[in-house]
Enzyme design. Structure first.
Site, PDB file in Angstrom:
ATOM      1  N   SER A  97      31.247  48.844  17.156  1.00 19.13           N
ATOM      2  CA  SER A  97      31.091  50.261  16.813  1.00 19.13           C
ATOM      3  C   SER A  97      29.778  50.818  17.371  1.00 19.13           C
ATOM      4  O   SER A  97      29.698  51.985  17.741  1.00 19.13           O
ATOM      5  CB  SER A  97      31.133  50.445  15.301  1.00 19.13           C
ATOM      6  OG  SER A  97      30.133  49.650  14.702  1.00 19.13           O
ATOM      7  N   GLU A  98      28.768  49.968  17.448  1.00 14.42           N
ATOM      8  CA  GLU A  98      27.486  50.420  17.988  1.00 14.42           C
ATOM      9  C   GLU A  98      27.644  50.728  19.482  1.00 14.42           C
ATOM     10  O   GLU A  98      27.157  51.742  19.974  1.00 14.42           O
ATOM     11  CB  GLU A  98      26.426  49.321  17.779  1.00 14.42           C
ATOM     12  CG  GLU A  98      25.054  49.635  18.345  1.00 14.42           C
ATOM     13  CD  GLU A  98      24.360  50.799  17.640  1.00 14.42           C
ATOM     14  OE1 GLU A  98      24.818  51.197  16.545  1.00 14.42           O
ATOM     15  OE2 GLU A  98      23.376  51.329  18.196  1.00 14.42           O
ATOM     16  N   CYS A 147      77.203  44.013  15.059  1.00  9.53           N
ATOM     17  CA  CYS A 147      77.888  45.039  14.264  1.00  9.53           C
ATOM     18  C   CYS A 147      79.079  45.656  14.987  1.00  9.53           C
ATOM     19  O   CYS A 147      79.772  46.495  14.444  1.00  9.53           O
ATOM     20  CB  CYS A 147      76.913  46.134  13.866  1.00  9.53           C
ATOM     21  SG  CYS A 147      76.409  47.144  15.279  1.00  9.53           S
ATOM     22  N   CYS A 186      71.709  48.777  20.863  1.00  8.52           N
ATOM     23  CA  CYS A 186      72.657  49.114  19.809  1.00  8.52           C
ATOM     24  C   CYS A 186      72.028  50.234  19.003  1.00  8.52           C
ATOM     25  O   CYS A 186      70.911  50.088  18.510  1.00  8.52           O
ATOM     26  CB  CYS A 186      72.911  47.905  18.904  1.00  8.52           C
ATOM     27  SG  CYS A 186      73.839  48.340  17.424  1.00  8.52           S
ATOM     28  N   ASP A 197      43.578  31.082  37.185  1.00  7.84           N
ATOM     29  CA  ASP A 197      44.854  31.630  37.653  1.00  7.84           C
ATOM     30  C   ASP A 197      44.836  33.149  37.518  1.00  7.84           C
ATOM     31  O   ASP A 197      45.298  33.723  36.543  1.00  7.84           O
ATOM     32  CB  ASP A 197      45.998  31.035  36.822  1.00  7.84           C
ATOM     33  CG  ASP A 197      47.339  31.251  37.482  1.00  7.84           C
ATOM     34  OD1 ASP A 197      47.368  31.708  38.641  1.00  7.84           O
ATOM     35  OD2 ASP A 197      48.362  30.954  36.844  1.00  7.84           O
ATOM     36  N   CYS A 207      78.003  45.659  20.371  1.00  6.29           N
ATOM     37  CA  CYS A 207      76.982  44.847  19.711  1.00  6.29           C
ATOM     38  C   CYS A 207      77.611  43.607  19.092  1.00  6.29           C
ATOM     39  O   CYS A 207      78.561  43.710  18.330  1.00  6.29           O
ATOM     40  CB  CYS A 207      76.279  45.673  18.638  1.00  6.29           C
ATOM     41  SG  CYS A 207      75.125  44.721  17.664  1.00  6.29           S
ATOM     42  N   SER A 214      41.682  31.008  52.169  1.00  3.85           N
ATOM     43  CA  SER A 214      42.149  30.243  51.019  1.00  3.85           C
ATOM     44  C   SER A 214      41.825  28.785  51.274  1.00  3.85           C
ATOM     45  O   SER A 214      41.542  28.386  52.403  1.00  3.85           O
ATOM     46  CB  SER A 214      43.639  30.461  50.808  1.00  3.85           C
ATOM     47  OG  SER A 214      44.308  30.259  52.020  1.00  3.85           O
ATOM     48  N   LEU A 215      41.866  28.001  50.223  1.00  7.91           N
ATOM     49  CA  LEU A 215      41.511  26.592  50.357  1.00  7.91           C
ATOM     50  C   LEU A 215      42.745  25.764  50.685  1.00  7.91           C
ATOM     51  O   LEU A 215      43.868  26.126  50.348  1.00  7.91           O
ATOM     52  CB  LEU A 215      40.909  26.087  49.040  1.00  7.91           C
ATOM     53  CG  LEU A 215      39.627  26.789  48.581  1.00  7.91           C
ATOM     54  CD1 LEU A 215      39.132  26.165  47.280  1.00  7.91           C
ATOM     55  CD2 LEU A 215      38.554  26.695  49.657  1.00  7.91           C
ATOM     56  N   TYR A 221      32.531  32.889  41.731  1.00 12.39           N
ATOM     57  CA  TYR A 221      32.351  31.491  42.140  1.00 12.39           C
ATOM     58  C   TYR A 221      31.781  31.284  43.532  1.00 12.39           C
ATOM     59  O   TYR A 221      31.530  30.156  43.934  1.00 12.39           O
ATOM     60  CB  TYR A 221      33.643  30.693  41.979  1.00 12.39           C
ATOM     61  CG  TYR A 221      34.842  31.284  42.688  1.00 12.39           C
ATOM     62  CD1 TYR A 221      34.901  31.347  44.069  1.00 12.39           C
ATOM     63  CD2 TYR A 221      35.915  31.781  41.950  1.00 12.39           C
ATOM     64  CE1 TYR A 221      36.004  31.886  44.707  1.00 12.39           C
ATOM     65  CE2 TYR A 221      37.027  32.321  42.578  1.00 12.39           C
ATOM     66  CZ  TYR A 221      37.067  32.379  43.968  1.00 12.39           C
ATOM     67  OH  TYR A 221      38.143  32.918  44.596  1.00 12.39           O
ATOM     68  N   CYS A 238      73.090  48.481  11.786  1.00 14.88           N
ATOM     69  CA  CYS A 238      73.361  47.209  12.461  1.00 14.88           C
ATOM     70  C   CYS A 238      72.638  46.070  11.747  1.00 14.88           C
ATOM     71  O   CYS A 238      71.429  46.099  11.555  1.00 14.88           O
ATOM     72  CB  CYS A 238      72.898  47.302  13.907  1.00 14.88           C
ATOM     73  SG  CYS A 238      72.951  45.744  14.790  1.00 14.88           S
ATOM     74  N   LYS A 279      40.097  26.074  38.482  1.00 17.91           N
ATOM     75  CA  LYS A 279      40.715  27.065  39.360  1.00 17.91           C
ATOM     76  C   LYS A 279      41.416  28.093  38.470  1.00 17.91           C
ATOM     77  O   LYS A 279      42.452  27.818  37.874  1.00 17.91           O
ATOM     78  CB  LYS A 279      41.714  26.362  40.287  1.00 17.91           C
ATOM     79  CG  LYS A 279      42.251  27.243  41.371  1.00 17.91           C
ATOM     80  CD  LYS A 279      43.035  26.397  42.382  1.00 17.91           C
ATOM     81  CE  LYS A 279      43.630  27.288  43.446  1.00 17.91           C
ATOM     82  NZ  LYS A 279      44.592  28.255  42.888  1.00 17.91           N
ATOM     83  N   ARG A 321      41.894  40.282  47.748  1.00 14.18           N
ATOM     84  CA  ARG A 321      41.913  39.409  48.901  1.00 14.18           C
ATOM     85  C   ARG A 321      42.852  39.960  49.987  1.00 14.18           C
ATOM     86  O   ARG A 321      42.557  39.901  51.162  1.00 14.18           O
ATOM     87  CB  ARG A 321      42.394  38.007  48.508  1.00 14.18           C
ATOM     88  CG  ARG A 321      42.443  37.064  49.712  1.00 14.18           C
ATOM     89  CD  ARG A 321      43.480  35.958  49.516  1.00 14.18           C
ATOM     90  NE  ARG A 321      43.122  35.061  48.445  1.00 14.18           N
ATOM     91  CZ  ARG A 321      42.324  34.021  48.603  1.00 14.18           C
ATOM     92  NH1 ARG A 321      41.792  33.764  49.757  1.00 14.18           N
ATOM     93  NH2 ARG A 321      42.062  33.245  47.583  1.00 14.18           N
ATOM     94  N   LYS A 327      46.101  21.365  42.879  1.00  7.72           N
ATOM     95  CA  LYS A 327      47.009  22.196  42.076  1.00  7.72           C
ATOM     96  C   LYS A 327      47.695  21.332  41.037  1.00  7.72           C
ATOM     97  O   LYS A 327      48.245  20.279  41.375  1.00  7.72           O
ATOM     98  CB  LYS A 327      48.082  22.815  42.980  1.00  7.72           C
ATOM     99  CG  LYS A 327      47.535  23.816  43.966  1.00  7.72           C
ATOM    100  CD  LYS A 327      47.735  25.221  43.438  1.00  7.72           C
ATOM    101  CE  LYS A 327      47.381  26.252  44.461  1.00  7.72           C
ATOM    102  NZ  LYS A 327      48.419  27.112  44.885  1.00  7.72           N
ATOM    103  N   GLU A 334      35.149  22.690  39.906  1.00 14.01           N
ATOM    104  CA  GLU A 334      35.271  23.909  39.097  1.00 14.01           C
ATOM    105  C   GLU A 334      36.725  24.124  38.718  1.00 14.01           C
ATOM    106  O   GLU A 334      37.624  23.722  39.448  1.00 14.01           O
ATOM    107  CB  GLU A 334      34.779  25.124  39.896  1.00 14.01           C
ATOM    108  CG  GLU A 334      33.314  25.034  40.284  1.00 14.01           C
ATOM    109  CD  GLU A 334      32.940  26.104  41.319  1.00 14.01           C
ATOM    110  OE1 GLU A 334      33.211  27.287  41.066  1.00 14.01           O
ATOM    111  OE2 GLU A 334      32.407  25.731  42.370  1.00 14.01           O
TER     112      GLU A 334
HETATM  113 ZN   LIG Z   1      74.442  46.358  16.308  1.00 11.10          ZN
END
Ligand SMILES: [Zn+2]
Length: 667
Positions: A33-34, A404, A419, A114, A401, A81-82, A219, A424, A112, A133, A307, A110
């Site tokens: 909040s501050e 129902c 539906c 994702d 459905c 890329s590596l 990195y 239902c 990696k 990239r 990987k 390190e």
């Molecule tokens: Zn339904």
């Protein structure tokens, strides 16, 4: 003017410091909040005095104007890329090759991350440009979106010019929150945090990107001449000192055996991280040795990315079932021959919608490849065509459905079938599960299985019936002892006194989330007041949009809903807001019900404090001076608002007048 500038500088400094503490060090020194308070003060200054707006102002964290396209920009040096390693053998070969060329070596390992590779340019210590990239040669300019990521410093401690590279990602928590919000709005969830991060960074509207709560790990540095570093690990330490966020799980290791151990450790431990990783990066630590090893056409010879094995397995698609959500959305779900993926047994996976099933040509009876996307949600990737049995069945969504038998409809602009029968069964049961959930009525011990049984035994037909349950209704249920029943009845009794926002949220009104429930409950106070509320009045609330306003009003006008509310009232379920309400606080005759505008620079308090104080004393503080304004409190350098006040003949106070009045009132 010098005073405004110094306050602006001070706000920049504080806000940058708080962002750093919170998002880089993970160790906030002040409550959110501050931060919000100071940020709003700065936004207000910049609104009134646009000349103080700068591109590195912390106000850019909330996003700016939407763009129509991203500019393509060439990287100064290609973002390579590596090379990849998929197993121990690949890693040993890499190690052998390195040692043959340079002899003794130290590795830097390190995680990696994702996410999405990005490059950030700093000029004289200011963040000026950020690129994706792209194809490695040309990236897209996503500076505006990257500026909204708090972990990226807008300014660093030293006036250096250089480029730093890293991985932008979506923390798992942000991902879950985002998907929950999407579910709330019947939108398609993201399959995994990486897709969500990529989607967010490629948002043309940076205000939306800002809401996605991304983070980043840096990195590498493009040009080490600006750095004192002799090794990769020195460089990372230096990035830390400059105020960047780097991943702290890195380790310097001397042998390939140690590297393999490090990999093994993280293969196990990755589930416990707050973000997704898809492998381990191994770099030769010494920068001179890196130079010596050099590059191939495509990638550096001094680094390799291990990987994690793809978490994909083959299993059989036994059937496709439909599940019906609380809002009636019908989702096809794959029923699978149970199989282990990434450590858990998977027997169901979402197929999202019919279009997707046909696009991927998935048929019942097929062998299918299953993947736990982002290691979280199981997903059917594709069918294995050369294993397709002759009797594999093309799937068609039913027209009615399955719960129902009401006809299903496709709402314009949506892929999902729905539906729309309000009675239902499947929807009602899902609705009850939502009603008792933690952020709604929070009734412990009333799980899905119990609700289903109660519904099937005709003990509950709507959420109000929960409060009419007796011991005799509950005891015969499976696995329900005396003790459990007592606890459950107590929990139900306790829920009756919940503040109004819990009930509102629990009712499962479309587009009404937790936060809006809170705000609306506070503003209107009771359910009865809400019955008379208009769309116009709702829309005045910040954060309440047209869709929600319309949905809420329509919902509350419904006769069946009114009957449901009465049924709840009969059991004394609380219908009032119990939290703190600013407008309830007594107010003061001098200010109560007055419309007041604050303008100019105040010295003895911030404008925010002044505004809070006035609201506590019953005033309504607004932004612009109109005929209806009762009073303008004008600090120094008050501009157009003061002129308007004079034009309308509105009463004007100086800050001193105001402080005098405050002292009088507070004695
Ligand atoms: Zn339904």
């Amino acid at each position: 003017m010098a005073d405004i500038q110094s306050r602006v500088n001070e706000l920049h400094q504080l806000l940058n410091q708080y962002s750093y503490e919170y998002y880089v060090q993970d160790n906030p020194s002040v409550p959110d909040s501050e931060y919000d308070k100071l940020l709003h003060e700065l936004i207000e200054i910049e609104t009134n005095h646009p000349e103080y707006q700068t591109v590195d102002s912390p106000t850019v964290r909330v996003g700016g104007a939407a763009q129509s396209t991203f500019e393509k920009v060439n990287h100064d040096t290609p973002m390579l890329s590596l090379g990849n390693a998929f197993n121990e053998e690949d890693l040993r070969k890499f190690d052998q090759r390195v040692r043959e060329q340079i002899g003794k070596v130290e590795y830097m390992c390190e995680l990696k991350i994702d996410g999405l590779a990005v490059s950030l340019k700093y000029e004289n210590g200011r963040f000026v440009q950020g690129l994706t990239r792209g194809d490695g040669i040309t990236g897209e300019d996503i500076t505006e979106n990257l500026r909204t990521i708090h972990a990226i410093p807008l300014k660093i401690n030293e006036p250096r010019t250089f480029e730093v590279r890293g991985e932008a990602y979506m923390p798992r928590k942000s991902f879950f929150d985002l998907n929950e919000a999407k579910a709330q709005n019947d939108e398609q969830p993201f399959a995994n945090p990486r897709n969500a991060a990529a989607g967010s960074l490629r948002q043309l509207d940076s205000k939306l990107a800002a809401k996605r709560k991304l983070s980043v790990f840096l990195y590498s540095v493009n040009d080490f001449t600006q750095f004192n570093a002799n090794t990769q690990s020195d460089a990372l330490d230096e990035l830390d000192e400059l105020g960047f966020k780097t991943n702290q799980e890195r380790e310097r290791l001397q042998t390939i055996e140690e590297v393999l151990e490090y990999i093994e450790k993280w293969t196990e431990a990755r589930e416990g991280l707050q973000y997704d990783i898809d492998g381990i990066v191994i770099k030769v630590n010494d920068l001179e040795q890196q130079d010596e090893l050099g590059y191939t056409q495509k990638s550096p010879r001094w680094a390799i990315a291990y990987k994690f094995p793809a978490e994909e397995v083959i299993t059989n698609l036994l059937d496709i079932e439909l599940s019906i959500g609380r809002t009636g959305v019908v989702t096809p779900t794959a029923i699978l021959e149970p199989v282990k993926v990434a450590g858990t047994t998977v027997s169901r996976a979402s197929l999202h919608n019919e279009d997707l099933i046909h696009e991927k040509d998935i048929r019942i009876g097929d062998s299918v490849i299953i993947k736990k996307a982002g290691d979280i949600i199981p997903e059917v990737i594709k069918s294995v065509l050369d294993r397709r049995p002759q009797n594999a069945e093309v799937y068609h969504m039913p027209t009615h459905c399955p719960s129902c038998d009401h006809e299903l409809v496709r709402i314009e602009g949506e892929v999902a079938l729905r539906c729309i029968n309000p009675k239902c069964q499947a929807q009602l049961v899902e609705g009850m599960i939502h009603f008792v959930s933690r952020q709604a009525m929070n009734i412990d011990g009333l799980g899905t299985k119990i609700i289903q049984q109660l519904y099937e035994n005709h003990k509950i037909k709507d959420v109000a019936d929960i409060f009419y349950l007796t011991k005799d209704d509950l005891l015969p249920l499976e696995r329900m002892g005396e003790k459990k029943v007592d606890n459950l009845l107590n929990a139900i009794e306790k829920a009756k006194s919940n503040s109004l926002e819990h009930l509102l949220f629990g009712l499962g009104i479309r587009h009404l989330g937790v936060k809006a429930s809170q705000v609306i409950a506070e503003k209107y106070g009771t359910m009865d007041t809400l019955f008379d509320v208009t769309e116009d009045s709702l829309i005045e609330i910040y954060d309440v949009g047209h869709k929600l306003a319309q949905s809420l009003v329509t919902y509350l006008e419904n006769e069946d809903i009114r009957a449901l509310i009465n049924k709840l009232k009969e059991k004394n379920v609380n219908m009032t807001y119990k939290g703190i309400k600013i407008s309830d606080l007594a107010g003061h005759p001098e200010f109560s019900n007055k419309t007041i505008v604050l303008t100019g620079k105040l010295y003895q308090m911030t404008r925010n404090e002044a505004s809070k104080w006035l609201e506590l004393h019953g005033a309504k503080v607004t932004n612009s001076v109109t005929k209806k304004t009762d009073l303008v409190i004008a600090g120094e350098d008050a501009g157009s608002k003061l002129m308007k006040a004079e034009q309308f003949g509105t009463e004007v106070w100086t800050e001193d007048d105001f402080v005098k009045k405050q002292n009088e009132i507070e004695g």
